[in-house]
Design a protein around this motif. Structure first.
Motif, PDB file in Angstrom:
ATOM      1  N   LYS A 257      -7.242 -39.835  30.425  1.00 57.17           N
ATOM      2  CA  LYS A 257      -6.958 -38.798  29.425  1.00 57.17           C
ATOM      3  C   LYS A 257      -5.744 -39.135  28.568  1.00 57.17           C
TER       4      LYS A 257
ATOM      5  N   GLU B 145     -14.780 -31.906  25.894  1.00 55.16           N
ATOM      6  CA  GLU B 145     -15.814 -32.947  25.846  1.00 55.16           C
ATOM      7  C   GLU B 145     -15.335 -34.234  26.517  1.00 55.16           C
ATOM      8  N   LEU B 146     -14.061 -34.588  26.313  1.00 55.77           N
ATOM      9  CA  LEU B 146     -13.505 -35.777  26.966  1.00 55.77           C
ATOM     10  C   LEU B 146     -13.519 -35.603  28.485  1.00 55.77           C
ATOM     11  N   LYS B 147     -13.108 -34.440  28.948  1.00 58.50           N
ATOM     12  CA  LYS B 147     -13.071 -34.184  30.393  1.00 58.50           C
ATOM     13  C   LYS B 147     -14.477 -34.244  31.006  1.00 58.50           C
ATOM     14  N   GLU B 148     -15.458 -33.715  30.269  1.00 57.62           N
ATOM     15  CA  GLU B 148     -16.835 -33.764  30.764  1.00 57.62           C
ATOM     16  C   GLU B 148     -17.308 -35.213  30.902  1.00 57.62           C
ATOM     17  N   LYS B 149     -16.948 -36.053  29.930  1.00 58.27           N
ATOM     18  CA  LYS B 149     -17.317 -37.470  29.980  1.00 58.27           C
ATOM     19  C   LYS B 149     -16.620 -38.150  31.173  1.00 58.27           C
ATOM     20  N   LEU B 150     -15.330 -37.894  31.344  1.00 61.62           N
ATOM     21  CA  LEU B 150     -14.577 -38.534  32.426  1.00 61.62           C
ATOM     22  C   LEU B 150     -15.066 -38.081  33.806  1.00 61.62           C
ATOM     23  N   SER B 151     -15.613 -36.869  33.873  1.00 57.56           N
ATOM     24  CA  SER B 151     -16.075 -36.348  35.166  1.00 57.56           C
ATOM     25  C   SER B 151     -17.296 -37.095  35.694  1.00 57.56           C
ATOM     26  N   THR B 152     -17.964 -37.859  34.830  1.00 58.28           N
ATOM     27  CA  THR B 152     -19.140 -38.626  35.266  1.00 58.28           C
ATOM     28  C   THR B 152     -18.746 -40.010  35.797  1.00 58.28           C
TER      29      THR B 152
END
Length: 199
Positions: free
Chosen positions: A179, A159-166
């Motif tokens: 991260k 979920e953190l990675k998905e947020k950072l990908s935006t």
């Protein structure tokens, strides 16, 4: 830049096996351990499709035996990182030989990294060589094993990675800073568990 992720792909394991098969005979005389680490090594976790590999060396004395062996196989040696991380040697595998792109096989200390080398579309793998008695070896292995064994932590990381990908990032190192807090917290738990198991 934005960091693009792909859903977990079983081919990542196959790509690791191919690279390990390429490296093992070249480094065999050094009695290395070759491990798949990072997000591509954790089934079900999305990741940048770049394979992270760690070469475990018997001693720090073996670190400087690697560059000539690795560059001879077409890997790019990032010597400039040695100043910040003297315990590690870092290499990159591209989808073609470096000379095809006009890249050198070694990025020396005090040298600028060619802008095009930051293009992750041509990068196949990052290779980190570290002595097995160094805490950074333990850290990477422990965190990988911890994510594999703890679905809730893996889900939170996803979920953190998905947020950072935006979000927009200067480069890969800047993205890694995003991260950092999560990883440091979970890594501390992972290392404790890993060391307790070894006792």
């Amino acid at each position: 830049m934005k960091v693009a992720f792909e859903k977990y792909n079983p081919q990542w394991r196959e790509e690791f096996d191919l690279i390990k098969g390429e490296l093992a005979p070249v480094l065999n005389h050094l009695e290395v351990q070759i491990e798949h680490i990072g997000s591509t090594s954790v089934e079900g976790l999305s990741a940048k499709p770049i394979i992270d590999i760690m070469i475990g060396l018997k001693s720090e004395e073996d670190l400087d035996k690697l560059p000539s062996l690795m560059t001879a196989k077409g890997y790019v040696y990032y010597e400039l990182y040695n100043e910040d991380m003297p315990y590690r040697r870092f290499f990159v595998k591209l989808d073609q030989e470096p000379h095809v792109y006009g890249f050198p096989t070694q990025i020396g200390i005090g040298t600028e990294v060619p802008e095009a080398l930051h293009n992750h579309d041509i990068r196949v793998a990052n290779i980190h060589a570290i002595p097995v008695d160094n805490m950074n070896w333990t850290r990477h292995i422990a965190f990988r094993d911890y994510l594999r064994a703890h679905p809730a932590v893996k889900k939170a990381y996803q979920e953190l990675k998905e947020k950072l990908s935006t979000m927009e990032w200067r480069d890969g190192n800047h993205y890694n800073e995003g991260k950092d807090s999560f990883i440091k917290t979970e890594e501390a738990k992972a290392i404790k568990l890993f060391l307790n198991k070894k006792q």
